[in-house]
Design a protein around this motif. Structure first.
Motif: not given
Length: 311
Positions: A91-109
């Motif tokens: 879904s569009y919302v799911g896509c935006m959440l996945q985009l957020f999660g990838v960059h949030f945890f990736g940047c935190t790492e």
């Protein structure tokens, strides 16, 4: 300009359109994800039960393992399920959440790896001041800073994408929602947004990578003043850190230090920093670290790491 959004879902092309290849990938990546979960959970449990978290290095390592689990879980379960699905949608919302999660945890790492390099720098180059500089309060503040930094980075990425109009097509040539493939589908000029995205992601990826390389270079040079035994021990620890840095930052730099363009190789490159690195981290840190192996031996019995028994 008023936002026009006719897209309610996106369709992934996935890793391959070949059914036989997808079936093989399903088995392989299911195994990889299981290793990620069990390996990183084992590291966290060992550090906690072995009381190693009192050491700053293991304190940050435990959170690196936690972030690895979260980071891979943003993309891996969906990708694995989609490998057996005829229609791969999100879904569009799911896509935006996945985009957020990838960059949030990736940047935190990225920030945690940088902090771990600083910890090794202080331990090797300023050993007499180590306990003062890397006190519990400062470690907690640095850890909080990594989470805040990751949040700010990811919220900027999402804030740049959400206002864009998506009126079709809605097919993403990838296995998860990443910034460049999504920008490619926007039905408006995304040049400025692409420049900001590259500046945001690229500066963090390349800047942190340069800082890490300089830090470890200084550490390696300073080891000449240490005894052979201490030099060997430090090289073992730093060697595992450097291996993780290269495996993680190499693909990240390729993906985000470039203009808003996509390549057919992007999917395979993304596999390295979303799946391979989180899977290898526990193996690298465990096999190269006698203290972690000994802690595991005490917890799980001497048969787990028989090679450590002779040490």
């Amino acid at each position: 300009m008023e936002k026009i959004n006719n897209v309610t879902e996106f369709i992934f092309w996935g890793l391959s359109q070949n059914l036989e290849v997808e079936e093989v990938c399903f088995v392989v990546f299911s195994f990889f994800y299981t290793v990620i979960l069990l390996g990183n959970l084992l590291i966290m449990l060992t550090i906690y039960r072995g009381k190693l978290f009192k050491s700053p290095m293991y304190f940050f390592l435990s959170y690196l393992s936690f972030v690895d689990i979260c980071y891979s879980s943003v993309t891996a379960p969906k990708m694995i399920v989609d490998l057996l699905a005829k229609r791969k949608t999100i879904s569009y919302v799911g896509c935006m959440l996945q985009l957020f999660g990838v960059h949030f945890f990736g940047c935190t790492e990225i920030f945690i790896l940088t902090v771990m390099a600083y910890d090794r720098y202080v331990a090797i180059c300023k050993p007499l001041h180590y306990t003062t500089i890397m006190g519990c309060d400062r470690c907690n503040k640095m850890l909080l800073g990594t989470w805040i930094g990751g949040f700010l980075h990811s919220i900027i990425q999402v804030a740049l994408v959400v206002p864009l109009p998506f009126c079709g097509p809605n097919e993403i040539d990838h296995y998860f929602c990443d910034i460049h493939p999504v920008l490619k589908l926007a039905c408006t000029d995304t040049y400025i947004v692409g420049v900001v995205v590259t500046a945001n992601s690229g500066t963090i990826a390349l800047g942190s990578f340069v800082i890490l390389i300089i830090s470890y270079t200084i550490i390696l040079v300073s080891l000449r003043k240490h005894s052979a035994e201490n030099r060997l021990k430090a090289l073992s620890t730093c060697g595992s850190h450097i291996a993780v840095v290269i495996i993680f930052f190499g693909p990240c730099t390729f993906m985000y230090m470039r203009p808003d363009t996509t390549f057919s190789e992007d999917k395979m490159v993304a596999v390295f920093y979303t799946i391979i690195t989180p899977m290898l981290n526990p193996l690298i840190y465990t096999l190269r670290n006698a203290e972690v192996k000994n802690a595991m031996k005490r917890l799980w019995g001497r048969k787990v790491f028989p090679e450590a028994n002779g040490k």
